[in-house]
Design a protein around this motif. Structure first.
Motif, PDB file in Angstrom:
ATOM      1  N   TRP A  53     -10.286 -21.628  39.300  1.00  0.00           N
ATOM      2  CA  TRP A  53      -9.168 -20.862  38.711  1.00  0.00           C
ATOM      3  C   TRP A  53      -9.596 -19.548  38.047  1.00  0.00           C
ATOM      4  O   TRP A  53      -8.717 -18.546  37.793  1.00  0.00           O
ATOM      5  N   SER A  54     -10.503 -19.813  37.301  1.00  0.00           N
ATOM      6  CA  SER A  54     -10.568 -18.803  35.892  1.00  0.00           C
ATOM      7  C   SER A  54     -11.533 -17.478  36.274  1.00  0.00           C
ATOM      8  O   SER A  54     -10.971 -16.529  35.800  1.00  0.00           O
ATOM      9  N   ASP A  55     -12.486 -17.680  36.814  1.00  0.00           N
ATOM     10  CA  ASP A  55     -13.525 -16.495  36.896  1.00  0.00           C
ATOM     11  C   ASP A  55     -13.732 -16.215  38.237  1.00  0.00           C
ATOM     12  O   ASP A  55     -14.960 -15.330  38.183  1.00  0.00           O
ATOM     13  N   ASP A  56     -13.068 -16.594  39.377  1.00  0.00           N
ATOM     14  CA  ASP A  56     -13.615 -16.016  40.628  1.00  0.00           C
ATOM     15  C   ASP A  56     -15.037 -16.659  41.062  1.00  0.00           C
ATOM     16  O   ASP A  56     -15.485 -15.966  41.804  1.00  0.00           O
ATOM     17  N   GLY A  57     -15.469 -17.461  40.547  1.00  0.00           N
ATOM     18  CA  GLY A  57     -16.562 -18.012  41.003  1.00  0.00           C
ATOM     19  C   GLY A  57     -16.551 -18.730  42.123  1.00  0.00           C
ATOM     20  O   GLY A  57     -15.625 -19.535  42.514  1.00  0.00           O
ATOM     21  N   THR A  58     -17.335 -18.410  43.158  1.00  0.00           N
ATOM     22  CA  THR A  58     -17.204 -18.979  44.459  1.00  0.00           C
ATOM     23  C   THR A  58     -18.678 -19.755  45.179  1.00  0.00           C
ATOM     24  O   THR A  58     -19.488 -19.357  44.646  1.00  0.00           O
ATOM     25  N   GLN A  59     -18.275 -20.478  46.168  1.00  0.00           N
ATOM     26  CA  GLN A  59     -19.615 -20.979  46.693  1.00  0.00           C
ATOM     27  C   GLN A  59     -19.098 -21.106  48.221  1.00  0.00           C
ATOM     28  O   GLN A  59     -17.880 -21.416  48.479  1.00  0.00           O
ATOM     29  N   TYR A  60     -19.886 -20.740  49.170  1.00  0.00           N
ATOM     30  CA  TYR A  60     -19.789 -20.996  50.554  1.00  0.00           C
ATOM     31  C   TYR A  60     -20.747 -21.658  51.326  1.00  0.00           C
ATOM     32  O   TYR A  60     -21.820 -21.664  51.064  1.00  0.00           O
ATOM     33  N   ALA A  61     -20.212 -22.513  52.466  1.00  0.00           N
ATOM     34  CA  ALA A  61     -21.434 -23.125  53.217  1.00  0.00           C
ATOM     35  C   ALA A  61     -21.798 -22.052  54.081  1.00  0.00           C
ATOM     36  O   ALA A  61     -21.314 -20.871  54.431  1.00  0.00           O
TER      37      ALA A  61
END
Length: 123
Positions: A53-61
């Motif tokens: 929610w805070s810093d746009d940190g993302t992870q994808y398969a």
């Protein structure tokens, strides 16, 4: 408690696009990460993508990298999954989930789950 409601699933031809939405309500301040998982027919649930929610940190398969994009609207407490270049193997029930702490692909770490939305990709 946190309630999650997914929408946007449906039937699409291979190569097409869909955008899933997940609206969060309740004690959303108790969560910091939102994730998307999917369960193909006859298979186990698997991680798709996650965002903070805070810093746009993302992870994808790996299977969805470059085709799917996760995003969020903090004001609406809604998370989106834009799915492009869909393939028949993307057919699954897609679930939204929420948790505290850091981004992870481990489904067991997520405390709250939506009811799921069906995505069917025809060849």
């Amino acid at each position: 408690q946190v309630q999650l409601v997914e929408s946007g699933g449906g039937l699409v031809q291979a190569g097409g696009s869909l955008r899933l939405s997940c609206a969060a309500s309740g004690r959303t301040s108790s969560t910091s990460v939102m994730g998307w998982f999917r369960q193909p027919p006859g298979k186990e649930r698997e991680f798709v993508a996650a965002i903070t929610w805070s810093d746009d940190g993302t992870q994808y398969a790996d299977p969805v990298k470059g085709r799917f994009a996760i995003s969020r609207d903090n004001a609406k407490r809604t998370v989106y999954l834009q799915m492009n270049s869909l393939k028949p193997e993307d057919t699954a029930v897609y679930y939204c989930a929420a948790k505290r702490g850091i981004v992870t692909a481990q489904s067991g770490a997520y405390n709250y789950w939506g009811q799921g939305t069906q995505v069917t990709v025809s060849s």
